[in-house]
Design an enzyme around this catalytic site. Structure first.
Site, PDB file in Angstrom:
ATOM      1  N   ASP A   1      -7.956  -5.308   0.096  1.00  0.00           N
ATOM      2  CA  ASP A   1      -8.438  -6.204  -0.963  1.00  0.00           C
ATOM      3  C   ASP A   1      -8.070  -7.658  -0.731  1.00  0.00           C
ATOM      4  O   ASP A   1      -8.580  -8.541  -1.409  1.00  0.00           O
ATOM      5  CB  ASP A   1      -7.870  -5.760  -2.317  1.00  0.00           C
ATOM      6  CG  ASP A   1      -8.457  -4.444  -2.751  1.00  0.00           C
ATOM      7  OD1 ASP A   1      -9.664  -4.259  -2.536  1.00  0.00           O
ATOM      8  OD2 ASP A   1      -7.722  -3.604  -3.290  1.00  0.00           O
TER       9      ASP A   1
ATOM     10  N   HIS B   1       0.857  -1.187   0.000  1.00  0.00           N
ATOM     11  CA  HIS B   1       0.000   0.000   0.000  1.00  0.00           C
ATOM     12  C   HIS B   1       0.887   1.228   0.000  1.00  0.00           C
ATOM     13  O   HIS B   1       1.933   1.238   0.648  1.00  0.00           O
ATOM     14  CB  HIS B   1      -0.907   0.009   1.244  1.00  0.00           C
ATOM     15  CG  HIS B   1      -2.082   0.899   1.084  1.00  0.00           C
ATOM     16  ND1 HIS B   1      -2.012   2.245   1.306  1.00  0.00           N
ATOM     17  CD2 HIS B   1      -3.337   0.629   0.685  1.00  0.00           C
ATOM     18  CE1 HIS B   1      -3.198   2.764   1.061  1.00  0.00           C
ATOM     19  NE2 HIS B   1      -4.022   1.815   0.682  1.00  0.00           N
TER      20      HIS B   1
HETATM   21  N1  ACO Z   1       4.168  -7.939  -4.644  1.00  0.00           N
HETATM   22  C1  ACO Z   1       5.528  -7.944  -4.800  1.00  0.00           C
HETATM   23  N2  ACO Z   1       6.316  -6.839  -4.705  1.00  0.00           N
HETATM   24  C2  ACO Z   1       5.695  -5.677  -4.432  1.00  0.00           C
HETATM   25  C3  ACO Z   1       4.303  -5.591  -4.241  1.00  0.00           C
HETATM   26  C4  ACO Z   1       3.546  -6.768  -4.365  1.00  0.00           C
HETATM   27  N3  ACO Z   1       2.211  -6.745  -4.184  1.00  0.00           N
HETATM   28  N4  ACO Z   1       3.953  -4.319  -3.983  1.00  0.00           N
HETATM   29  C5  ACO Z   1       5.096  -3.609  -4.009  1.00  0.00           C
HETATM   30  N5  ACO Z   1       6.147  -4.431  -4.273  1.00  0.00           N
HETATM   31  C6  ACO Z   1       7.574  -4.054  -4.296  1.00  0.00           C
HETATM   32  C7  ACO Z   1       7.902  -3.289  -5.563  1.00  0.00           C
HETATM   33  O1  ACO Z   1       8.350  -4.149  -6.587  1.00  0.00           O
HETATM   34  C8  ACO Z   1       8.990  -2.363  -5.074  1.00  0.00           C
HETATM   35  O2  ACO Z   1      10.178  -3.117  -4.940  1.00  0.00           O
HETATM   36  P1  ACO Z   1      11.612  -2.388  -5.194  1.00  0.00           P
HETATM   37  O3  ACO Z   1      11.696  -1.327  -4.137  1.00  0.00           O
HETATM   38  O4  ACO Z   1      12.602  -3.484  -5.040  1.00  0.00           O
HETATM   39  O5  ACO Z   1      11.544  -1.844  -6.592  1.00  0.00           O
HETATM   40  C9  ACO Z   1       8.550  -2.000  -3.653  1.00  0.00           C
HETATM   41  O6  ACO Z   1       7.767  -3.128  -3.230  1.00  0.00           O
HETATM   42  C10 ACO Z   1       7.710  -0.734  -3.568  1.00  0.00           C
HETATM   43  O7  ACO Z   1       6.606  -0.872  -4.478  1.00  0.00           O
HETATM   44  P2  ACO Z   1       5.961   0.310  -5.313  1.00  0.00           P
HETATM   45  O8  ACO Z   1       5.261  -0.250  -6.483  1.00  0.00           O
HETATM   46  O9  ACO Z   1       7.019   1.370  -5.554  1.00  0.00           O
HETATM   47  O10 ACO Z   1       4.953   0.888  -4.256  1.00  0.00           O
HETATM   48  P3  ACO Z   1       3.757   1.865  -4.570  1.00  0.00           P
HETATM   49  O11 ACO Z   1       3.489   2.600  -3.310  1.00  0.00           O
HETATM   50  O12 ACO Z   1       4.017   2.665  -5.802  1.00  0.00           O
HETATM   51  O13 ACO Z   1       2.557   0.883  -4.932  1.00  0.00           O
HETATM   52  C11 ACO Z   1       0.748  -0.618  -4.700  1.00  0.00           C
HETATM   53  C12 ACO Z   1       1.578   0.491  -4.026  1.00  0.00           C
HETATM   54  C13 ACO Z   1       0.270  -0.169  -6.077  1.00  0.00           C
HETATM   55  C14 ACO Z   1      -0.465  -0.889  -3.823  1.00  0.00           C
HETATM   56  C15 ACO Z   1       1.644  -1.884  -4.824  1.00  0.00           C
HETATM   57  O14 ACO Z   1       2.041  -2.332  -3.541  1.00  0.00           O
HETATM   58  C16 ACO Z   1       0.938  -3.017  -5.594  1.00  0.00           C
HETATM   59  O15 ACO Z   1       1.027  -3.078  -6.821  1.00  0.00           O
HETATM   60  N6  ACO Z   1       0.224  -3.925  -4.863  1.00  0.00           N
HETATM   61  C17 ACO Z   1      -0.535  -4.964  -5.528  1.00  0.00           C
HETATM   62  C18 ACO Z   1      -1.855  -4.419  -6.031  1.00  0.00           C
HETATM   63  C19 ACO Z   1      -2.835  -4.124  -4.924  1.00  0.00           C
HETATM   64  O16 ACO Z   1      -3.028  -4.937  -4.020  1.00  0.00           O
HETATM   65  N7  ACO Z   1      -3.479  -2.962  -5.021  1.00  0.00           N
HETATM   66  C20 ACO Z   1      -4.510  -2.539  -4.057  1.00  0.00           C
HETATM   67  C21 ACO Z   1      -4.035  -1.357  -3.291  1.00  0.00           C
HETATM   68  S1  ACO Z   1      -5.154  -0.955  -2.022  1.00  0.00           S
HETATM   69  C22 ACO Z   1      -6.439  -0.190  -2.824  1.00  0.00           C
HETATM   70  O17 ACO Z   1      -6.341   0.445  -3.815  1.00  0.00           O
HETATM   71  C23 ACO Z   1      -7.689  -0.405  -2.238  1.00  0.00           C
END
Ligand code: ACO
Length: 424
Positions: free
Chosen positions: A359, A302
């Site tokens: 979620d 998140h």
């Molecule tokens: N699985 C594996 N790795 C992940 C995940 C994941 N679900 N989420 C983040 N990471 C990793 C990224 O690859 C990144 O790694 P790095 O630093 O080595 O490059 C690090 O964690 C940070 O991730 P970002 O994508 O930069 O974080 P951001 O804050 O931009 O994204 C998000 C947040 C979109 C929620 C992300 O965690 C994600 O894609 N999660 C899966 C989708 C999801 O569950 N979305 C629902 C969000 S809640 C809502 O909207 C109700």
């Protein structure tokens, strides 16, 4: 008031520092460009406060979520969705009389114009209900004029809340080719939605109180979440003074994406895939850690919560309770719990502070309630509706609102001369 100093090209500038009611600190850069000629660069807006808002407070480090000051845990246990709608939109808990009047208004505005049924007929049966939901919501503006008169605004707010569930249920009925079931005035908000979703003309439908309560809880937990992608979209569109229905329809489109509200559907797709693959969740954990795989653990991570998502905690317990009460044995719940357990102990997830989000467990509950996977994100729309409305109203009433217009750092070609195609 304290100030922040910025030194740029050998010159010092001072900017006011503002503090929120929970002591969050922000540097007021409203005059940044005027004073320095520079802009702030913050892709994804992770450090940018786009507005002042009195609706929702989140402390992502401590896992705190409050609507209008009230902790989500208390609202989840003691309130109901209609009361939470009133609270988020009007800023205070309603009196008994106010709640009754609001409930009545939501009950008596549920019908959609009969002509709108023709729109549903035009969609192919394979249409995703989110496409229908967004299109139908903006179409409401064709029927209900937007006037700045506060009474009309309140009426349109009630209309939107009341009709959203009719539109959602009709979208589902359309997708399975069943006749639309009209709303009933003797049922409460969630009961009426379940009735329109699951009743068939051939026999009476009795709403299960367990299902109605579980759905109400899910809607409460989704009611608002401050300046997330869809809410910022609603504010962005609304800042041009686009009407309520058009602004909210744009929020619905933003919510649809798999990184936002679409994640609840993706979580179930992922869990089903793991289940079909013999339940080998460790393999998928490894894939999630391998950047080359392009696979992410859906329902994890998140932008704001970095310790836990309080909504996920409530839902994890609710998933156990609801499945127990309904006598549902869903293997996906077991896979989800195993994934969570190993993720919480895995250094990749621990270092990146990735925890289950709202979620992760919501889809399992929706499944147990009989809500089809395609409708999960639509359920999120119903839940988030009061938040979007509250944020839109706050934005419209705030004298500081200007049309939203971010800047950019241009990285394209510098000026060059055009050559006609014949000489290229
Ligand atoms: N699985 C594996 N790795 C992940 C995940 C994941 N679900 N989420 C983040 N990471 C990793 C990224 O690859 C990144 O790694 P790095 O630093 O080595 O490059 C690090 O964690 C940070 O991730 P970002 O994508 O930069 O974080 P951001 O804050 O931009 O994204 C998000 C947040 C979109 C929620 C992300 O965690 C994600 O894609 N999660 C899966 C989708 C999801 O569950 N979305 C629902 C969000 S809640 C809502 O909207 C109700």
């Amino acid at each position: 008031m304290s100030t922040a100093k910025l030194s740029l090209n050998g010159q010092e500038y001072e900017f006011p520092v503002i503090e929120g009611s929970e002591h969050e600190v922000a540097i007021d850069f409203t005059k940044l460009r005027a004073q320095t000629g520079a802009i702030s660069y913050d892709p994804g807006y992770g450090n940018t406060g786009s507005c002042k808002s009195a609706i929702t407070f989140i402390d992502g480090e401590k896992g705190i979520l409050r609507y209008r000051g009230y902790p989500i845990e208390q609202l989840a246990e003691h309130s109901n969705f209609v009361e939470v709608c009133y609270l988020t939109i009007y800023g205070k808990l309603p009196s008994a009389a106010e709640l009754a009047a609001f409930q009545k208004s939501l009950t008596y505005h549920t019908l959609i114009h009969e002509d709108m049924k023709k729109f549903f007929e035009g969609f192919p049966p394979t249409a995703h209900p989110m496409a229908i939901m967004s299109a139908m919501t903006v179409s409401l503006s064709a029927y209900y004029p937007d006037l700045l008169d506060p009474e009309v605004v309140d009426l349109n707010i009630a209309r939107l809340l009341a009709k959203a569930k009719t539109l959602a249920a009709f979208a589902y009925k359309k997708s399975i080719g069943q006749p639309y079931i009209y709303p009933r005035n003797d049922l409460n908000y969630t009961e009426d939605f379940l009735h329109m979703m699951f009743a068939v003309p051939a026999e009476p439908y009795k709403v299960s109180p367990v299902i109605a309560r579980a759905l109400d809880l899910l809607l409460i937990l989704h009611a608002d979440h401050e300046q997330n992608c869809s809410t910022s979209t609603v504010r962005m569109v609304g800042s041009s003074q686009a009407n309520l229905f058009a602004s909210i329809a744009s929020g619905i489109s933003a919510l649809w994406g798999p990184l936002h509200g679409g994640a609840n559907q993706e979580v179930i797709n992922m869990l089903e895939m793991i289940h079909r693959d013999g339940g080998d969740y460790k393999k998928y954990m490894d894939m999630a850690k391998d950047k080359e795989s392009g696979f992410r653990l859906m329902g994890f991570g998140h932008r704001v919560y970095k310790n836990f998502d309080p909504r996920a905690r409530i839902l994890k317990k609710a998933a156990d309770d609801v499945l127990d009460e309904l006598g549902v044995n869903d293997p996906l719940l077991g896979i989800a719990k195993n994934l969570e357990e190993i993720a919480l102990a895995d250094s990749y997830f621990v270092e990146r502070k990735l925890y289950p989000n709202v979620d992760f467990y919501s889809g399992i509950i929706y499944r147990a309630l009989g809500i089809p996977t395609d409708m999960f994100t639509v359920m999120f729309v119903l839940g988030r509706m009061p938040g979007w409305i509250a944020q839109w109203k706050e934005m419209r009433e705030d004298p500081a609102t200007r049309i939203n217009r971010p800047r950019q750092v241009y990285s394209g070609a510098t000026e060059r001369d055009y050559t006609p195609v014949t000489s290229r």
